[in-house]
Design a protein around this motif. Structure first.
Motif, PDB file in Angstrom:
ATOM      1  N   ARG A  13       0.836  -1.209   0.000  1.00 41.91           N
ATOM      2  CA  ARG A  13       0.000   0.000   0.000  1.00 41.91           C
ATOM      3  C   ARG A  13       0.865   1.251   0.000  1.00 41.91           C
ATOM      4  O   ARG A  13       0.571   2.227  -0.695  1.00 41.91           O
ATOM      5  N   PHE A  14       1.943   1.226   0.803  1.00 42.00           N
ATOM      6  CA  PHE A  14       2.853   2.362   0.840  1.00 42.00           C
ATOM      7  C   PHE A  14       3.469   2.592  -0.541  1.00 42.00           C
ATOM      8  O   PHE A  14       3.474   3.716  -1.048  1.00 42.00           O
ATOM      9  N   LEU A  15       3.969   1.537  -1.175  1.00 37.94           N
ATOM     10  CA  LEU A  15       4.589   1.672  -2.493  1.00 37.94           C
ATOM     11  C   LEU A  15       3.568   2.128  -3.539  1.00 37.94           C
ATOM     12  O   LEU A  15       3.889   2.945  -4.408  1.00 37.94           O
ATOM     13  N   HIS A  16       2.319   1.639  -3.438  1.00 34.22           N
ATOM     14  CA  HIS A  16       1.256   2.081  -4.347  1.00 34.22           C
ATOM     15  C   HIS A  16       1.000   3.578  -4.171  1.00 34.22           C
ATOM     16  O   HIS A  16       0.883   4.325  -5.159  1.00 34.22           O
ATOM     17  N   ALA A  17       0.918   4.035  -2.927  1.00 35.90           N
ATOM     18  CA  ALA A  17       0.689   5.452  -2.655  1.00 35.90           C
ATOM     19  C   ALA A  17       1.832   6.297  -3.198  1.00 35.90           C
ATOM     20  O   ALA A  17       1.609   7.358  -3.797  1.00 35.90           O
ATOM     21  N   MET A  18       3.047   5.843  -3.006  1.00 39.70           N
ATOM     22  CA  MET A  18       4.201   6.604  -3.490  1.00 39.70           C
ATOM     23  C   MET A  18       4.213   6.669  -5.015  1.00 39.70           C
ATOM     24  O   MET A  18       4.538   7.700  -5.598  1.00 39.70           O
ATOM     25  N   GLU A  19       3.829   5.592  -5.678  1.00 37.73           N
ATOM     26  CA  GLU A  19       3.755   5.593  -7.144  1.00 37.73           C
ATOM     27  C   GLU A  19       2.670   6.552  -7.619  1.00 37.73           C
ATOM     28  O   GLU A  19       2.847   7.261  -8.613  1.00 37.73           O
ATOM     29  N   ALA A  20       1.550   6.606  -6.910  1.00 38.40           N
ATOM     30  CA  ALA A  20       0.470   7.532  -7.269  1.00 38.40           C
ATOM     31  C   ALA A  20       0.941   8.973  -7.142  1.00 38.40           C
ATOM     32  O   ALA A  20       0.647   9.813  -8.006  1.00 38.40           O
ATOM     33  N   ILE A  21       1.669   9.271  -6.092  1.00 35.01           N
ATOM     34  CA  ILE A  21       2.198  10.627  -5.908  1.00 35.01           C
ATOM     35  C   ILE A  21       3.199  10.947  -7.011  1.00 35.01           C
ATOM     36  O   ILE A  21       3.163  12.016  -7.620  1.00 35.01           O
TER      37      ILE A  21
END
Length: 150
Positions: free
Chosen positions: A56-64
């Motif tokens: 989830r953290f990596l997904h959020a960072m990719e979205a940003i």
């Protein structure tokens, strides 16, 4: 899955910009480029342990990173420490907290708040939420541009 890394061997930490219960933000320098950066390190209590939370953290960072909006500081690097704390390295943003604009006329504040709404809408479309939005987490530049802190 990202390998764990020691951020102090990759970046020169200069000073603490903000310390909170679940995270600490440092001003640092990238020794390879000499670029000034901000590093947000989640504290052990806010650690991203477990495969699901890391994903989830990596997904959020990719979205940003892929947002394409000027409303977000440029994300340079992300990872995990050997202690399972997550970190993100961003361009060092300058400005005053939105809280310092209390009492300003609505004609000035509304365009600033619209920037925030557009940025949050973009994240929400990607399934990501800020989780810590507050006036002191929104930097306003001299030109009234806004950068959310993460």
């Amino acid at each position: 899955m990202s390998q764990t890394r020691d951020i102090t061997s990759e970046y020169r930490l200069k000073r603490v910009l903000k310390a909170a219960t679940l995270s600490t933000v440092f001003q640092a320098a990238d020794p390879h480029s000499d670029q000034e950066v901000a590093i947000k390190l989640l504290s052990p209590a806010g650690a991203v342990a477990g495969k699901d939370k890391r994903e989830r953290f990596l997904h959020a960072m990719e979205a940003i990173k892929s947002s394409g909006l000027d409303s977000f500081p440029r994300l340079i690097d992300v990872g995990f420490t050997p202690e399972s704390s997550a970190f993100m390295v961003m361009e060092l943003a300058h400005g005053a907290g939105l809280d310092t604009l209390a009492g300003q006329p609505p004609a000035r504040l509304l365009p600033i708040l619209m920037q925030v709404a557009v940025a949050l809408e973009d994240l929400a479309k990607k399934g990501v939420w800020h989780h810590n939005l507050s006036p002191d987490n929104l930097l306003v530049g001299d030109d009234d541009s806004v950068l959310p802190r993460f």
